[in-house]
Design an enzyme around this catalytic site. Structure first.
Site, short mmCIF file in Angstrom:
data_model
loop_
_atom_site.label_atom_id
_atom_site.label_comp_id
_atom_site.label_asym_id
_atom_site.label_seq_id
_atom_site.Cartn_x
_atom_site.Cartn_y
_atom_site.Cartn_z
N SER A 60 2.64 0.28 -2.08
CA SER A 60 1.29 -0.33 -1.87
C SER A 60 1.15 -1.18 -3.08
O SER A 60 0.11 -1.84 -3.26
CB SER A 60 0.34 0.63 -1.56
OG SER A 60 0.43 1.00 -0.35
N GLY A 292 -4.47 -0.94 -11.82
CA GLY A 292 -3.11 -0.68 -11.51
C GLY A 292 -3.21 -0.33 -9.97
O GLY A 292 -4.21 -0.80 -9.32
N HIS A 293 -2.21 0.29 -9.58
CA HIS A 293 -1.91 0.58 -8.11
C HIS A 293 -0.85 1.58 -7.91
O HIS A 293 0.28 1.67 -8.94
CB HIS A 293 -1.64 -0.60 -7.27
CG HIS A 293 -2.16 -0.53 -5.86
ND1 HIS A 293 -1.87 0.53 -4.84
CD2 HIS A 293 -3.28 -1.16 -5.36
CE1 HIS A 293 -2.27 0.19 -3.76
NE2 HIS A 293 -3.48 -0.86 -4.12
N ASP A 294 -0.76 2.38 -6.93
CA ASP A 294 0.29 3.14 -6.66
C ASP A 294 0.78 2.89 -5.35
O ASP A 294 0.39 1.92 -4.82
CB ASP A 294 -0.29 4.79 -6.60
CG ASP A 294 -0.72 5.45 -7.82
OD1 ASP A 294 -0.28 5.02 -8.98
OD2 ASP A 294 -1.48 6.29 -7.71
N GLY A 295 2.14 3.32 -5.14
CA GLY A 295 2.78 2.82 -3.90
C GLY A 295 3.55 4.10 -3.40
O GLY A 295 4.27 4.75 -4.13
N GLY A 299 9.77 8.49 1.29
CA GLY A 299 10.57 8.84 0.40
C GLY A 299 10.68 8.54 -1.07
O GLY A 299 11.52 8.79 -2.01
#
Length: 447
Positions: A60, A292-295, A299
């Protein structure tokens, strides 16, 4: 002060091994200087080592790339954030006719559309996949009223990708290449599996029963591309980060500033941040504004943070194990050492314990792809999470049972049975009386 690449490489290796992460890449950008480190293997079946040139799925984090493309179109006068999208997509049809008329790009970028956000229908590998995906949203449930609350929405970003296609005349993939990858000089950033296999690419691993196994599939459907399909090295991600730290010809300063500015408050301030920008997560660490952002894909997990006040950006890409714990411990050290900023602790069970009555929150909460039931087992509160729909066919996962611990009225933490991580669950009502649980960054209505 020069970055100590060897030190951060050692810490990456030590912490990744501790948290059962098969492979990882770390990148640090500080005052224009870059440090990179790699650890482990790309694939437990092949034992090919991870190098700093290894591509990982950004998941993401791709949403920030899509939002950047949108803001380029705003710069060019081709799009207005608050204009009804039907002006660009007159064929758009959603389940709620009023939402169809009022939906804007700002709603999509800020996750406030209310469109059920986890629709992962595979509409094929053709260049018309997003056109087909946008059409099937006519059957998508309206998860909450437009603008009524915030709920993470992958579907909205796929729709944003379709808008980009209409305005550029290219596929979303081609727009990424021509408008970002090319101008920024990125040599190891791709959107398609057939492009990724031309490089050293990481494979995802699922962590179950205390061990990692290779994920059953490599990537997500092409129709989810604008929400999560960019695959890149840490170096390329940090080059993209420079655009949002220092500016450049690719995006106007006004567009860059708007993306980082406050747009909407989050109902749950313990999972991703306290608010959202145009594509960016926004959080406060030790009095400093961090974006920011995480993704997360199948897995693989990615973590990206930018601290503008210290000209610092950090990227961590992983392919299994407890990537979240690795991120927490490693970033806490990096930001303290390089910026003097203390990263907040993750919300966990209170000490001493707090007695919170679970009774008002018992019941079933459901949306596309997820069914959550809050119930009691042996007198103790439990949340059972079941993956449903197309996503269930891909992951083939068993139901997960999270034990719940009260923190305050309407706020619990739920322990992941595999990783032991604590995940907040916030229960609340809209002004109009509808009841929701906010869990895993999604607002799920009570059935």
């Amino acid at each position: 002060m020069s970055l100590d690449t060897a030190h951060w490489g050692r810490r990456l290796a030590e912490l990744a091994a501790l948290h059962h992460v098969p492979g990882a890449a770390l990148g640090i950008l500080k005052d224009g200087e870059v440090a990179e480190a790699a650890y482990g293997v790309t694939n437990l079946r092949t034992d090919v080592p991870v190098t700093t040139d290894t591509l990982f799925q950004l998941g993401s984090i791709s949403k920030v790339w899509t939002a950047t493309l949108v803001m380029q179109l705003v710069d060019e006068g081709k799009l207005t954030l608050d204009a009804p999208l039907i002006e660009v997509l007159p064929e758009l049809k959603l389940a709620d006719p009023e939402v169809t008329k009022r939906l804007t790009m700002r709603h999509l970028l800020t996750h406030t559309s209310g469109i059920d956000g986890d629709i992962f229908t595979d509409t094929g590998r053709g260049d018309d996949c997003l056109e087909k995906y946008a059409a099937l949203l006519a059957e998508a449930r309206q998860n909450h009223p437009l603008e009524a609350t915030w709920s993470y929405c992958n579907s909205g970003y796929s729709l944003a990708g379709r808008v980009i296609e209409k305005l550029t005349g290219d596929t979303w993939d081609a727009a990424v290449r021509s408008r970002l990858v090319g101008p920024l000089g990125l040599t190891r950033t791709v959107t398609l599996a057939e492009e990724a296999i031309m490089h050293r690419a990481a494979v995802g691993h699922l962590y179950e029963d205390g061990k990692n196994t290779v994920a059953p599939v490599w990537g997500i459907p092409r129709s989810a591309g604008p929400a999560g399909a960019i695959t890149a090295t840490v170096a390329d991600l940090l080059t993209f980060a420079k655009l949002h730290l220092d500016g450049g010809e690719t995006l106007s300063d006004a567009g860059r500033s708007q993306m980082a500015e406050f747009q909407v408050e989050l109902p749950d301030k313990h999972t991703l941040g306290d608010s959202w920008g145009l594509g960016f997560e926004r959080m406060e660490w030790d009095g400093e504004r961090v974006i920011g952002h995480d993704g997360n894909t199948i897995g693989q997990a990615a973590f990206w943070r930018v601290l503008p006040s210290s000209s610092l950006s950090v990227a961590l890409l992983t392919n299994g194990g407890n990537g979240a714990k690795l991120y927490e411990e490693l970033y806490r050290e990096i930001f303290a050492d390089l910026a003097g900023v203390t990263m907040p602790e993750r919300l966990g069970p209170p000490s001493p314990p707090v007695d919170v009555d679970i009774t008002p929150y018992l019941g079933v909460y459901e949306r596309a792809s997820i069914r959550q039931e809050v119930h009691e087992v042996d007198g103790k509160p439990v949340m059972t999470v079941q993956i449903t729909g197309p996503l269930a066919e891909v992951l083939q996962e068993q139901d997960s049972h999270y034990r719940m611990v009260g923190v305050a009225p309407g706020l619990f933490v739920c322990q992941d049975p595999e990783t032991g991580n604590w995940i907040p669950a916030t229960f609340y009502e809209l002004p109009t009386g509808e009841r929701y649980v906010h869990f895993g960054a999604r607002a799920t209505p009570r059935a």
